[in-house]
Scaffold this motif. Structure first.
Motif, PDB file in Angstrom:
ATOM      1  N   GLN A  27      15.590   4.242 -14.129  1.00 31.42           N
ATOM      2  CA  GLN A  27      14.986   5.452 -13.597  1.00 31.42           C
ATOM      3  C   GLN A  27      13.992   5.150 -12.463  1.00 31.42           C
ATOM      4  O   GLN A  27      14.038   5.778 -11.400  1.00 31.42           O
ATOM      5  CB  GLN A  27      14.284   6.245 -14.698  1.00 31.42           C
ATOM      6  CG  GLN A  27      13.740   7.586 -14.209  1.00 31.42           C
ATOM      7  CD  GLN A  27      12.878   8.278 -15.246  1.00 31.42           C
ATOM      8  OE1 GLN A  27      11.962   7.676 -15.801  1.00 31.42           O
ATOM      9  NE2 GLN A  27      13.190   9.547 -15.511  1.00 31.42           N
ATOM     10  N   ALA A  55      10.745  12.723 -12.527  1.00 28.65           N
ATOM     11  CA  ALA A  55      11.317  11.793 -13.493  1.00 28.65           C
ATOM     12  C   ALA A  55      11.115  12.359 -14.892  1.00 28.65           C
ATOM     13  O   ALA A  55       9.993  12.677 -15.281  1.00 28.65           O
ATOM     14  CB  ALA A  55      10.641  10.429 -13.377  1.00 28.65           C
ATOM     15  N   VAL A  62      16.542  12.160 -13.237  1.00 33.42           N
ATOM     16  CA  VAL A  62      15.692  12.307 -12.066  1.00 33.42           C
ATOM     17  C   VAL A  62      16.160  13.581 -11.380  1.00 33.42           C
ATOM     18  O   VAL A  62      17.362  13.795 -11.207  1.00 33.42           O
ATOM     19  CB  VAL A  62      15.812  11.108 -11.099  1.00 33.42           C
ATOM     20  CG1 VAL A  62      15.044  11.368  -9.800  1.00 33.42           C
ATOM     21  CG2 VAL A  62      15.317   9.827 -11.769  1.00 33.42           C
TER      22      VAL A  62
END
Length: 110
Positions: A27, A55, A62
């Motif tokens: 991420q 996030a 995302v």
């Protein structure tokens, strides 16, 4: 001049909401890539207004919330080879990419 997201039903902008599904261990890498791509390339394209990256707390998503002056400006960016390099790289990090264009229909504030 710094432009930021301004959500308003009277402002006819093309709003991109792009949801990336990502492995939690990637991420941060994806957010970094998207942020760098925006600074280096996207914000220099005609019609770009702003981009924001969110996030998820579970690490699995995302969300890119971006505004372009018109849908045509957004489509021109998609056809730009320099911009495609970044988008293609993001697609190798994410397991699923779901971009959609929206218009603002309603705004509520507290």
């Amino acid at each position: 001049m710094t432009l930021t997201a301004h959500i308003d039903t009277t402002r006819p902008v093309a709003t991109l909401i792009n949801v990336f599904t990502v492995s939690p261990d990637r991420q941060v890498e994806l957010v970094d890539l998207l942020s760098r791509a925006t600074e280096e390339t996207m914000k220099h394209r005609p019609g770009f207004i702003c981009a924001n990256f969110h996030a998820s707390l579970d690490g699995e998503s995302v969300v890119n919330y971006a505004q372009w002056e018109t849908e045509e400006h957004y489509r021109a960016m998609l056809a730009d080879p320099e911009a495609r390099v970044h988008m293609d790289k993001a697609a190798t990090i994410a397991t699923h990419v779901q971009p959609r264009l929206f218009r603002v229909e309603s705004v509520h504030a507290g």
